[in-house]
Design an enzyme around this catalytic site. Structure first.
Site, mmCIF file in Angstrom:
data_model
loop_
_atom_site.group_PDB
_atom_site.id
_atom_site.type_symbol
_atom_site.label_atom_id
_atom_site.label_comp_id
_atom_site.label_asym_id
_atom_site.label_seq_id
_atom_site.Cartn_x
_atom_site.Cartn_y
_atom_site.Cartn_z
ATOM 1 N N THR A 86 35.421 49.644 50.919
ATOM 2 C CA THR A 86 34.553 50.028 52.033
ATOM 3 C C THR A 86 34.207 48.796 52.865
ATOM 4 O OG1 THR A 86 33.589 51.793 50.703
ATOM 5 C CG2 THR A 86 32.359 51.095 52.651
ATOM 6 N N ARG A 111 35.882 65.119 48.032
ATOM 7 C CA ARG A 111 34.732 64.258 47.721
ATOM 8 C C ARG A 111 34.398 63.317 48.893
ATOM 9 N NH1 ARG A 111 33.678 58.494 47.599
ATOM 10 N NH2 ARG A 111 31.962 58.142 46.140
ATOM 11 N N GLY A 150 31.625 60.130 49.867
ATOM 12 C CA GLY A 150 30.638 59.198 49.323
ATOM 13 C C GLY A 150 29.524 58.911 50.308
ATOM 14 N N ASP A 151 28.918 57.740 50.136
ATOM 15 C CA ASP A 151 27.729 57.430 50.937
ATOM 16 C C ASP A 151 28.040 56.869 52.314
ATOM 17 O OD1 ASP A 151 28.742 55.087 49.542
ATOM 18 O OD2 ASP A 151 26.997 54.023 50.332
ATOM 19 N N THR A 181 28.151 49.319 50.354
ATOM 20 C CA THR A 181 29.434 49.544 49.682
ATOM 21 C C THR A 181 29.172 49.649 48.187
ATOM 22 O OG1 THR A 181 31.623 48.619 49.215
ATOM 23 C CG2 THR A 181 29.853 47.038 49.629
ATOM 24 N N GLY A 182 29.788 50.621 47.558
ATOM 25 C CA GLY A 182 29.574 50.742 46.123
ATOM 26 C C GLY A 182 29.800 52.163 45.643
ATOM 27 N N GLY A 191 29.182 55.496 45.562
ATOM 28 C CA GLY A 191 28.501 56.265 46.601
ATOM 29 C C GLY A 191 27.539 57.319 46.129
#
Lengths: 135, 171
Positions: free
Chosen positions: A1, A29, A31-32, A52-53, A55
């Site tokens: 990300t 799916r 994510g954040d 970033t990580g 999510g």
């Protein structure tokens, strides 16, 4: 990300985040990164955040908005707010990092992984590019 | 305090010196510097923070070393599905897209959603359609894939490791 946050000469902030998600994702799916308030947020009254990580944890914590809210309402510095929210995210099981800037030109980042690809530059400031946690 | 600032990231994970080759490290640092160059050019010239973050992220999206745009990770089915968001702190206007497959720069599509639609978040085929209708650069989906990302997907499938393990390993 990947992501970026900036403060311009007029004192306005902005944030952007872009990602391919996670390897082998299924069932559509998400994510954040594209969730406003989780992986991305910008508010001239507080700060701009890109995350970033992992999510799912960042979504549950509402990481980006939570950081800006702590800055705005509790008067915390970007670093204090970033570290606090990342610690809460880690407690839930999440890992990753955030980059931050604010309307007064503050710069900060916080991450709980061994490394994070990152960098910053500012008017009259030293450029920093780093990868490992001890840089 | 500086009168303009720019901060970027290219992913986080188990990124350790002993696992990194000099070539990979140099390429990553070059990519980060190129993104800072792009944003710095905007900000030092008096441009907006919004333009600066878009410019910086576009550079990272084109760099196969990072998980966005070209170089994005693969889905289980072997495709690339991209997500992006952008937000303007002046007004708290925001735009986001998820699961898009044909826009070269998803961050620019997110900005187009923010500025040229009444919506905040578009997904999937509809977002792809909106992108084409608004004239954003379209690419064949194969543009986004790289052999290294395909190898990571194959590793995940072959070793029965979790997505979390693979993504932490490769940042």
């Amino acid at each position: 990300t990947v992501g970026a946050v900036a403060r311009d000469q007029a004192g306005h902030v902005a944030a952007a985040t872009s990602t391919g998600g996670i390897t082998g994702k299924r069932w559509g799916r998400i994510g954040d990164a594209p969730i406003i308030g989780a992986g991305t947020y910008a508010d001239d009254r507080a700060c701009a955040v890109s995350a970033t990580g992992s999510g799912e944890f960042f979504i549950r914590e509402g990481v980006a908005h939570e950081i800006c809210a702590r800055v705005r309402f509790a008067g915390e510095t970007l670093k204090q707010a970033g570290d606090t929210v990342m610690a809460e995210t880690k407690a839930l099981g999440g890992s990753g990092g955030v980059i931050l800037t604010g309307p007064r030109g503050e710069i900060a980042w916080s991450f709980n992984t061994p490394g994070m690809y990152r960098g910053h530059v500012s008017a009259g400031g030293k450029r920093v590019v780093a990868i490992y946690g001890d840089e | 305090q500086s009168d303009w600032t720019l901060v970027i990231h290219g992913g986080a994970g188990v990124i350790e010196r002993e696992r990194m080759t000099p070539e990979r490290e140099a390429a990553a640092r070059a990519g980060l510097n190129a993104a800072l160059d792009a944003g710095q050019k905007v900000l030092s010239g008096g441009g907006t923070a919004l333009d600066a973050v878009e410019a910086a992220v576009k550079v990272l999206e084109d760099d196969p070393n990072f998980n966005a745009g070209r170089g994005a990770v693969y889905t289980y089915d072997g495709t690339n599905e991209l997500d992006a968001a952008i937000m303007d702190g002046r007004t708290r206007a925001a735009g986001a897209v998820a699961g898009v497959t044909r826009t070269r720069h998803p961050v620019s599509l997110a900005r187009k959603v923010m500025e040229d639609s009444p919506h905040v978040f578009l997904g999937g085929k509809g977002a792809d359609q909106f992108s084409a209708e608004r004239g954003l650069e379209q690419v064949d989906p194969a543009w986004f894939g790289t052999p290294e990302r395909k190898r990571q997907l194959d590793e995940l499938k072959a070793k029965d490791v979790s997505w979390f393990d693979v993504d932490m390993k490769y940042g």
